[in-house]
Design a protein around this motif. Structure first.
Motif, PDB file in Angstrom:
ATOM      1  N   GLU A  54       0.452  -0.791   0.157  1.00  0.00           N
ATOM      2  CA  GLU A  54       0.183   0.337  -0.103  1.00  0.00           C
ATOM      3  C   GLU A  54       1.313   1.361   0.322  1.00  0.00           C
ATOM      4  N   ARG A  55       1.926   1.178   0.569  1.00  0.00           N
ATOM      5  CA  ARG A  55       2.978   2.090   0.861  1.00  0.00           C
ATOM      6  C   ARG A  55       3.360   3.212  -0.616  1.00  0.00           C
ATOM      7  N   HIS A  56       3.808   1.777  -1.093  1.00  0.00           N
ATOM      8  CA  HIS A  56       4.683   1.759  -2.433  1.00  0.00           C
ATOM      9  C   HIS A  56       3.853   1.606  -3.466  1.00  0.00           C
ATOM     10  N   ARG A  57       2.108   1.698  -3.382  1.00  0.00           N
ATOM     11  CA  ARG A  57       2.179   2.091  -4.164  1.00  0.00           C
ATOM     12  C   ARG A  57       1.320   0.555  -5.428  1.00  0.00           C
ATOM     13  N   VAL A  58       2.047  -0.378  -4.922  1.00  0.00           N
ATOM     14  CA  VAL A  58       1.875  -1.618  -5.697  1.00  0.00           C
ATOM     15  C   VAL A  58       1.017  -2.820  -5.025  1.00  0.00           C
ATOM     16  N   LYS A  59       0.994  -4.272  -6.384  1.00  0.00           N
ATOM     17  CA  LYS A  59      -0.107  -4.682  -6.009  1.00  0.00           C
ATOM     18  C   LYS A  59       0.650  -6.203  -6.124  1.00  0.00           C
ATOM     19  N   PRO A  60      -0.081  -6.541  -4.264  1.00  0.00           N
ATOM     20  CA  PRO A  60       0.692  -8.347  -3.538  1.00  0.00           C
ATOM     21  C   PRO A  60      -0.072  -8.948  -5.455  1.00  0.00           C
ATOM     22  N   ALA A  61       1.242  -9.351  -5.931  1.00  0.00           N
ATOM     23  CA  ALA A  61       0.498 -10.813  -6.909  1.00  0.00           C
ATOM     24  C   ALA A  61      -0.145 -11.766  -6.831  1.00  0.00           C
ATOM     25  N   PHE A  62       0.464 -12.897  -5.207  1.00  0.00           N
ATOM     26  CA  PHE A  62      -0.118 -13.825  -4.867  1.00  0.00           C
ATOM     27  C   PHE A  62      -1.606 -13.874  -4.753  1.00  0.00           C
ATOM     28  N   LYS A  63      -2.218 -12.596  -4.126  1.00  0.00           N
ATOM     29  CA  LYS A  63      -3.639 -12.528  -3.837  1.00  0.00           C
ATOM     30  C   LYS A  63      -4.776 -12.409  -5.230  1.00  0.00           C
ATOM     31  N   GLY A  64      -5.604 -13.427  -4.670  1.00  0.00           N
ATOM     32  CA  GLY A  64      -6.573 -13.946  -5.646  1.00  0.00           C
ATOM     33  C   GLY A  64      -6.217 -14.712  -6.863  1.00  0.00           C
ATOM     34  N   TYR A  65      -4.906 -15.196  -6.506  1.00  0.00           N
ATOM     35  CA  TYR A  65      -4.233 -15.539  -8.063  1.00  0.00           C
ATOM     36  C   TYR A  65      -4.840 -17.323  -7.908  1.00  0.00           C
ATOM     37  N   TYR A  66      -5.477 -17.792  -8.823  1.00  0.00           N
ATOM     38  CA  TYR A  66      -6.533 -18.700  -8.932  1.00  0.00           C
ATOM     39  C   TYR A  66      -7.079 -19.386  -7.568  1.00  0.00           C
ATOM     40  N   GLY A  67      -7.492 -18.168  -6.811  1.00  0.00           N
ATOM     41  CA  GLY A  67      -8.600 -17.812  -5.392  1.00  0.00           C
ATOM     42  C   GLY A  67      -7.730 -18.084  -4.068  1.00  0.00           C
ATOM     43  N   TYR A  68      -5.858 -17.245  -4.126  1.00  0.00           N
ATOM     44  CA  TYR A  68      -4.440 -17.593  -2.984  1.00  0.00           C
ATOM     45  C   TYR A  68      -5.709 -16.914  -2.387  1.00  0.00           C
ATOM     46  N   PRO A  69      -5.609 -16.670  -0.892  1.00  0.00           N
ATOM     47  CA  PRO A  69      -5.981 -15.476   0.212  1.00  0.00           C
ATOM     48  C   PRO A  69      -5.039 -14.769  -0.221  1.00  0.00           C
ATOM     49  N   TYR A  70      -3.733 -15.165   0.643  1.00  0.00           N
ATOM     50  CA  TYR A  70      -3.315 -14.222   0.571  1.00  0.00           C
ATOM     51  C   TYR A  70      -2.129 -13.173  -0.141  1.00  0.00           C
ATOM     52  N   SER A  71      -1.348 -12.688   0.330  1.00  0.00           N
ATOM     53  CA  SER A  71       0.302 -11.719  -0.015  1.00  0.00           C
ATOM     54  C   SER A  71       1.606 -12.495  -0.487  1.00  0.00           C
ATOM     55  N   VAL A  72       1.505 -13.439   0.949  1.00  0.00           N
ATOM     56  CA  VAL A  72       2.686 -14.249   1.056  1.00  0.00           C
ATOM     57  C   VAL A  72       2.391 -15.490   1.284  1.00  0.00           C
ATOM     58  N   CYS A  73       3.486 -16.215   0.685  1.00  0.00           N
ATOM     59  CA  CYS A  73       3.433 -17.596   0.958  1.00  0.00           C
ATOM     60  C   CYS A  73       4.521 -17.841   2.327  1.00  0.00           C
ATOM     61  N   CYS A  74       4.250 -18.825   3.835  1.00  0.00           N
ATOM     62  CA  CYS A  74       5.150 -19.321   4.586  1.00  0.00           C
ATOM     63  C   CYS A  74       4.448 -19.745   4.637  1.00  0.00           C
ATOM     64  N   SER A  75       5.807 -21.153   4.115  1.00  0.00           N
ATOM     65  CA  SER A  75       5.447 -22.003   4.283  1.00  0.00           C
ATOM     66  C   SER A  75       6.854 -22.582   5.710  1.00  0.00           C
ATOM     67  N   VAL A  76       6.735 -23.445   6.622  1.00  0.00           N
ATOM     68  CA  VAL A  76       7.551 -23.736   7.412  1.00  0.00           C
ATOM     69  C   VAL A  76       8.159 -25.709   7.821  1.00  0.00           C
ATOM     70  N   ASN A  77       9.315 -25.882   7.590  1.00  0.00           N
ATOM     71  CA  ASN A  77       9.370 -26.630   8.213  1.00  0.00           C
ATOM     72  C   ASN A  77       9.021 -27.860   7.314  1.00  0.00           C
ATOM     73  N   GLU A  78       8.130 -28.683   7.182  1.00  0.00           N
ATOM     74  CA  GLU A  78       7.970 -29.466   6.194  1.00  0.00           C
ATOM     75  C   GLU A  78       7.261 -29.077   5.136  1.00  0.00           C
ATOM     76  N   GLN A  79       6.124 -28.273   4.690  1.00  0.00           N
ATOM     77  CA  GLN A  79       5.898 -27.133   3.996  1.00  0.00           C
ATOM     78  C   GLN A  79       6.946 -26.762   3.004  1.00  0.00           C
ATOM     79  N   VAL A  80       6.428 -27.177   2.306  1.00  0.00           N
ATOM     80  CA  VAL A  80       7.530 -26.782   0.797  1.00  0.00           C
ATOM     81  C   VAL A  80       7.163 -25.626   0.323  1.00  0.00           C
ATOM     82  N   VAL A  81       6.190 -25.059   0.041  1.00  0.00           N
ATOM     83  CA  VAL A  81       5.723 -23.978  -0.855  1.00  0.00           C
ATOM     84  C   VAL A  81       4.056 -23.771  -0.518  1.00  0.00           C
ATOM     85  N   HIS A  82       3.646 -22.642  -0.699  1.00  0.00           N
ATOM     86  CA  HIS A  82       2.154 -22.445  -0.951  1.00  0.00           C
ATOM     87  C   HIS A  82       1.619 -21.811   0.480  1.00  0.00           C
TER      88      HIS A  82
END
Ligand code: MF3
Ligand code: CO
Length: 264
Positions: A54-82
């Motif tokens: 918002e501060r830099h007037r850009v759009k998060p690319a992931f949010k809404g991409y094929y319905g992805y609900p967030y602006s980032v992916c956070c994958s912990v330990n055995e989580q690989v991606v997404h």
């Protein structure tokens, strides 16, 4: 836009937009790296990224991409991606992969890194180091006249020599006005030959490396990919422009290119 073997060739202006999108992504990743500590809820990483966009007037690319609900992916330990950001608190000994994408003037920046949370096991730090090093081994093949599949062959050889494995289910990709463009950029050696890289192509190289099996499962949330054996996974990604000479990494922050793996 001109194409070669089905892949968009970007002009100087388009490369400049992609460079700016990726600079912002890398700056976001630097700031996230500073936040990572035991006790941090991963939802705060998403919140920070949304505010930054918002501060830099850009759009998060992931949010809404094929319905992805967030602006980032956070994958912990055995989580690989997404993985979804959540109220889960990072704990000492975890490793966390964060993937960020933004859209600047219609062009997508895309990069990812994995960090240790406090002190981590030797296996975890070696996995992160090998994954990040494998990204640079792949980037080194991102040169005009090289076949795009040589990247994956080099990544796979490096990773397997270290005793780890590369995920097959997800691949890197061309990136431009869309997050996922041709060509696919596998992290393994496919049977066929792929496109011949040309100056003006831009690709996201993103090895996902596992300590054990490369097989993954998708959780009931329909997004989170986890290793089938529950062992650790790491993920590093840069967006890279093919030039007449050396590969140009676009996802470079204002702090400059650093190796981000620590205590390895
Ligand atoms: N870097 C990831 C990719 O190239 C990010 C996509 S996450 C998504 O696939 F949620 F947007 F799909
Ligand atoms: Co990507």
């Amino acid at each position: 836009m001109r194409k070669f073997q089905g892949v968009f060739i970007k002009n100087e202006r388009e490369i400049a937009c992609l460079a700016e999108a990726n600079r912002l992504v890398a700056n976001i990743l630097d700031a996230i790296g500073d936040m990572i500590a035991p006790g941090l809820e991963t939802r705060l990483i998403d919140e920070f990224t949304q505010n930054y966009c918002e501060r830099h007037r850009v759009k998060p690319a992931f949010k809404g991409y094929y319905g992805y609900p967030y602006s980032v992916c956070c994958s912990v330990n055995e989580q690989v991606v997404h993985g979804f950001p959540s109220t889960r608190k990072l704990a000492e000994g975890d490793i966390v992969s964060v993937d960020v994408g933004v859209v600047y003037q219609g062009f997508v920046g895309d990069a990812a890194r994995t960090w240790p949370v406090g002190r981590v096991s030797q296996e975890a730090s070696r996995l992160m180091r090998v994954t990040e090093d494998s990204l640079y081994v792949g980037i080194d093949r991102a040169r005009p006249g090289c076949n795009v599949f040589e990247i994956g062959a080099a990544v796979q050889e490096f990773v397997e020599a270290a005793g780890f494995n590369v995920v097959r289910r997800f691949v890197g990709h061309g990136v431009g006005a869309r997050m996922h463009e041709k060509p696919e950029v596998p992290n393994f050696k496919p049977a066929l030959r792929g496109v011949t890289l040309q100056p003006g192509m831009v690709i996201a190289i993103e090895p996902m490396v596992t300590a054990g099996t490369y097989e993954v499962d998708i959780l009931d949330d329909k997004w989170t990919a986890v290793t089938r054996d529950g062992r650790l996974a790491a993920h590093f990604e840069h967006s890279v422009a093919i030039t007449h000479g050396a590969p140009r990494i676009l996802s470079v922050s204002d702090r400059g290119l650093e190796r981000h793996t620590i205590n390895a």
